[in-house]
Every structure is written in structure tokens, then in C-alpha cells.
Write a protein that holds these residues in place. Structure first.
Motif, PDB file in Angstrom:
ATOM      1  N   LEU A 157       0.827  -1.206   0.000  1.00  0.00           N
ATOM      2  CA  LEU A 157       0.000   0.000   0.000  1.00  0.00           C
ATOM      3  C   LEU A 157       0.859   1.253   0.000  1.00  0.00           C
ATOM      4  N   ASP A 158       1.973   1.199   0.695  1.00  0.00           N
ATOM      5  CA  ASP A 158       2.892   2.343   0.671  1.00  0.00           C
ATOM      6  C   ASP A 158       3.396   2.587  -0.748  1.00  0.00           C
ATOM      7  N   THR A 159       3.755   1.524  -1.451  1.00  0.00           N
ATOM      8  CA  THR A 159       4.201   1.648  -2.843  1.00  0.00           C
ATOM      9  C   THR A 159       3.106   2.250  -3.715  1.00  0.00           C
ATOM     10  N   ILE A 160       1.872   1.787  -3.530  1.00  0.00           N
ATOM     11  CA  ILE A 160       0.747   2.289  -4.320  1.00  0.00           C
ATOM     12  C   ILE A 160       0.527   3.778  -4.059  1.00  0.00           C
ATOM     13  N   LEU A 161       0.659   4.205  -2.795  1.00  0.00           N
ATOM     14  CA  LEU A 161       0.523   5.632  -2.468  1.00  0.00           C
ATOM     15  C   LEU A 161       1.630   6.449  -3.130  1.00  0.00           C
ATOM     16  N   GLN A 162       2.842   5.936  -3.121  1.00  0.00           N
ATOM     17  CA  GLN A 162       3.940   6.650  -3.789  1.00  0.00           C
ATOM     18  C   GLN A 162       3.673   6.784  -5.286  1.00  0.00           C
ATOM     19  N   ALA A 163       3.166   5.708  -5.891  1.00  0.00           N
ATOM     20  CA  ALA A 163       2.840   5.751  -7.315  1.00  0.00           C
ATOM     21  C   ALA A 163       1.699   6.732  -7.589  1.00  0.00           C
ATOM     22  N   ALA A 164       0.714   6.758  -6.679  1.00  0.00           N
ATOM     23  CA  ALA A 164      -0.414   7.684  -6.830  1.00  0.00           C
ATOM     24  C   ALA A 164       0.071   9.127  -6.791  1.00  0.00           C
ATOM     25  N   LEU A 165       0.977   9.431  -5.886  1.00  0.00           N
ATOM     26  CA  LEU A 165       1.535  10.783  -5.797  1.00  0.00           C
ATOM     27  C   LEU A 165       2.380  11.124  -7.014  1.00  0.00           C
ATOM     28  N   ARG A 166       3.137  10.150  -7.476  1.00  0.00           N
ATOM     29  CA  ARG A 166       4.040  10.383  -8.610  1.00  0.00           C
ATOM     30  C   ARG A 166       3.290  10.539  -9.928  1.00  0.00           C
ATOM     31  N   HIS A 167       2.230   9.741 -10.101  1.00  0.00           N
ATOM     32  CA  HIS A 167       1.552   9.686 -11.401  1.00  0.00           C
ATOM     33  C   HIS A 167       0.139  10.264 -11.385  1.00  0.00           C
ATOM     34  N   GLY A 168      -0.239  10.899 -10.267  1.00  0.00           N
ATOM     35  CA  GLY A 168      -1.542  11.559 -10.197  1.00  0.00           C
ATOM     36  C   GLY A 168      -2.718  10.602 -10.225  1.00  0.00           C
ATOM     37  N   LEU A 169      -2.611   9.478  -9.531  1.00  0.00           N
ATOM     38  CA  LEU A 169      -3.676   8.474  -9.527  1.00  0.00           C
ATOM     39  C   LEU A 169      -4.619   8.696  -8.345  1.00  0.00           C
ATOM     40  N   SER A 170      -5.858   8.303  -8.508  1.00  0.00           N
ATOM     41  CA  SER A 170      -6.798   8.244  -7.393  1.00  0.00           C
ATOM     42  C   SER A 170      -6.917   6.794  -6.964  1.00  0.00           C
ATOM     43  N   VAL A 171      -6.606   6.536  -5.701  1.00  0.00           N
ATOM     44  CA  VAL A 171      -6.664   5.164  -5.191  1.00  0.00           C
ATOM     45  C   VAL A 171      -7.602   5.088  -3.988  1.00  0.00           C
ATOM     46  N   ASP A 172      -8.575   5.977  -3.936  1.00  0.00           N
ATOM     47  CA  ASP A 172      -9.517   6.006  -2.815  1.00  0.00           C
ATOM     48  C   ASP A 172     -10.247   4.674  -2.652  1.00  0.00           C
ATOM     49  N   ASP A 173     -10.735   4.132  -3.750  1.00  0.00           N
ATOM     50  CA  ASP A 173     -11.476   2.870  -3.674  1.00  0.00           C
ATOM     51  C   ASP A 173     -10.591   1.739  -3.164  1.00  0.00           C
ATOM     52  N   LEU A 174      -9.356   1.747  -3.606  1.00  0.00           N
ATOM     53  CA  LEU A 174      -8.414   0.707  -3.187  1.00  0.00           C
ATOM     54  C   LEU A 174      -8.136   0.823  -1.681  1.00  0.00           C
TER      55      LEU A 174
END
Length: 275
Positions: A157-174
Motif C-alpha cells: 500500500l505504501d508503494t501504491i501511495l507513492q505511485a499515486a503521488l508520482r503519477h496523479g492516480l486516485s486510489v480512494d477505492d483501493l
């Protein structure tokens, strides 16, 4: 480094040094010390092969684990250091090296088990590297992997958050999907998971800040600050202070009180050390 010097090293102490460098996010030291561990493992392996070829008794080496572990761990730490420094191509090269260690001779049952463990870590870290480097089409596959391997959920999940910040992703549902499991992260006590939990809270605070959710950003910024203080990581503590100050305008009186109380505690500790 000369073979005579390498053979005199204690590999398990080097492993401990690597673990400390990881906890304190000293990536240059992590990389350099990993190089030493790899050179040690290579030296010992070549010596064993030489004595076997000469049909001579293989010298005993005092190691807590099979030699393959030190090979794999050196590559693992090299890969992590490169990933943290944004050197994704180099990180991938090291992942490929510890993904398959079955080429080593005389592994035995314990050695083969270690080979499988590093193969699993290579798969997990390969997913992480893909997501961070922008291959977000693999996110759904990574989520399935995390569901099947809950021990990887916190760093995942930490990796996914870093990717979300880097690439402008929304991961709220996840995040909602894993909310129940994530609520248990604070119960971890071992140093490795506490370090991962700090990073998770810090990136989650940044993610909520980016989304304009000040209350949640403040909540996790404070949690990250507490964890950084508990671990004695001054660099991370300063990062958390800067993050909280950037959110301070939206903080309520209780949050400011807790923050200032934590700072006073730190100042008191510094004063006691100087006396």
C-alpha cells in the motif's frame, strides 16, 4: 578488497549493518555495504569451488545462514537502494539476480527454501517497481497479489501511495478495500514494519493533502511524526515537521497542542543529552 580481508569479515554483522542503514534510509551506505556483502559471498563461493575441484576438504566458514542467503540479501538491498534513488533500471537488474539463485551448487533443503523466498520477494518487488515506474496497468494484478499475500500489504500500500503521488492516480477505492486490514498496521512492533508504517502514514498524509482532505492529512502527518520520533530518525522527524507546518492553518487546537507537546518532548530529550 583482497580475498584475505573479505574472508575475515563476519557476514551476519554486515547484514545487521544493512538493516540499520535501511531503517535510517541511508541509501548510499546501503548500496556500498551491499557491495561488500556480495564480494564476501562471491569470494567464499569461489574458494569452495576451487577446493572441490582440487578434491580437497572445503574450509569451514562461520555463518548463521547458508551462503545463498548472503548472495540474495546483497542483491535485495542493492535493488532497494537503487529503487529509493529512482534508478529503476538498475533496481530491475538486481531483482533479476535474486529472482533465480538456483544456479548455486550444494544448496541443500534449507538453501532451496531460501531460493524460493527470494524468488517470492523478487515477484513482490517487481510489481512495486513496475507501479512506481509508471506501468499502472499492472495495478489490478498487484492488488490481487496483495490480497493473496497479506504479509506484503503494508509495504504494498505504501508503494501504491507513492505511485499515486508520482503519477496523479486516485486510489480512494483501493484504500477503502483494505481499510480493515490497514487499521491493524499500528499494532506492528518489529522495526522493519514500524519503518514501513511510518512511510505509509507519511505518504498517506501527502496523498490526502493533495486531494484537499486537510483533516485526514493532519491525522496521518501527526501519526508519522510520532513514529519518526519513536524510531529516533531525525531526518524523517524534520520531514514530518515541515509537512505539519504546511497544514497548520487547518489544524484544530487539539492537533496543535499534540504537535507542540511532541516538539517540547524532543527539545527536552536534546537538552538532557547535552547535560
Amino acid at each position: 578488497m583482497r580475498p584475505s580481508i573479505l574472508k575475515s569479515l563476519k557476514p551476519d554483522i554486515i547484514v545487521e549493518m544493512l538493516e540499520i542503514a535501511f531503517l535510517f534510509e541511508n541509501w548510499d551506505k546501503l548500496l556500498n555495504t551491499s557491495d561488500i556483502l556480495y564480494s564476501y559471498a562471491q569470494c567464499i563461493y569461489e574458494e569452495r569451488q576451487f577446493f572441490k575441484a582440487k578434491r580437497l576438504p572445503v574450509p569451514h566458514v562461520n555463518m548463521a545462514r547458508p551462503l545463498v542467503y548472503y548472495y540474495g540479501f546483497s542483491h535485495l538491498m542493492r535493488g532497494i537502494a537503487c529503487q529509493k534513488q529512482g534508478q529503476y533500471n538498475r533496481a530491475r537488474e538486481y531483482i533479476d539476480k535474486y529472482a533465480e539463485l538456483g544456479w548455486m551448487e550444494d544448496l541443500g533443503e534449507e538453501g532451496m527454501q531460501i531460493v524460493e523466498e527470494f524468488r517470492f520477494l523478487a515477484r513482490a518487488n517487481g510489481y512495486a517497481l513496475d507501479i512506481l515506474s509508471g506501468k499502472t496497468e499492472r495495478l489490478a494484478e498487484y492488488v490481487v497479489f496483495l490480497k493473496n499475500n497479506p504479509e506484503e500489504l503494508l509495504p504494498g500500500l505504501d508503494t501504491i501511495l507513492q505511485a499515486a503521488l508520482r503519477h496523479g492516480l486516485s486510489v480512494d477505492d483501493l484504500l477503502d478495500t483494505f481499510a480493515e486490514q490497514a487499521a491493524e498496521f499500528g499494532e506492528y512492533e518489529d522495526a522493519g514494519n514500524v519503518s514501513h508504517y511510518y512511510s505509509y502514514c507519511h505518504h498517506l498524509a501527502l496523498y490526502h493533502k493533495q486531494a484537499g482532505r486537510q483533516d485526514k492529512a493532519l491525522k496521518y502527518a501527526m501519526q508519522a511524526l510520532i513514529l519518526a520520533h519513536q524510531s529516533g530518525n531525525d531526518r524523517n522527524f524534520k520531514k514530518c515537521m515541515a509537512l505539519f507546518e504546511s497544514l497548520r492553518e487547518g489544524a484544530d487546537e487539539e492537533q496543535i497542542r499534540q504537535y507542540e507537546e511532541r516538539l517540547r518532548g524532543c527539545l527536552l530529550e536534546v537538552h538532557q543529552q547535552l547535560v
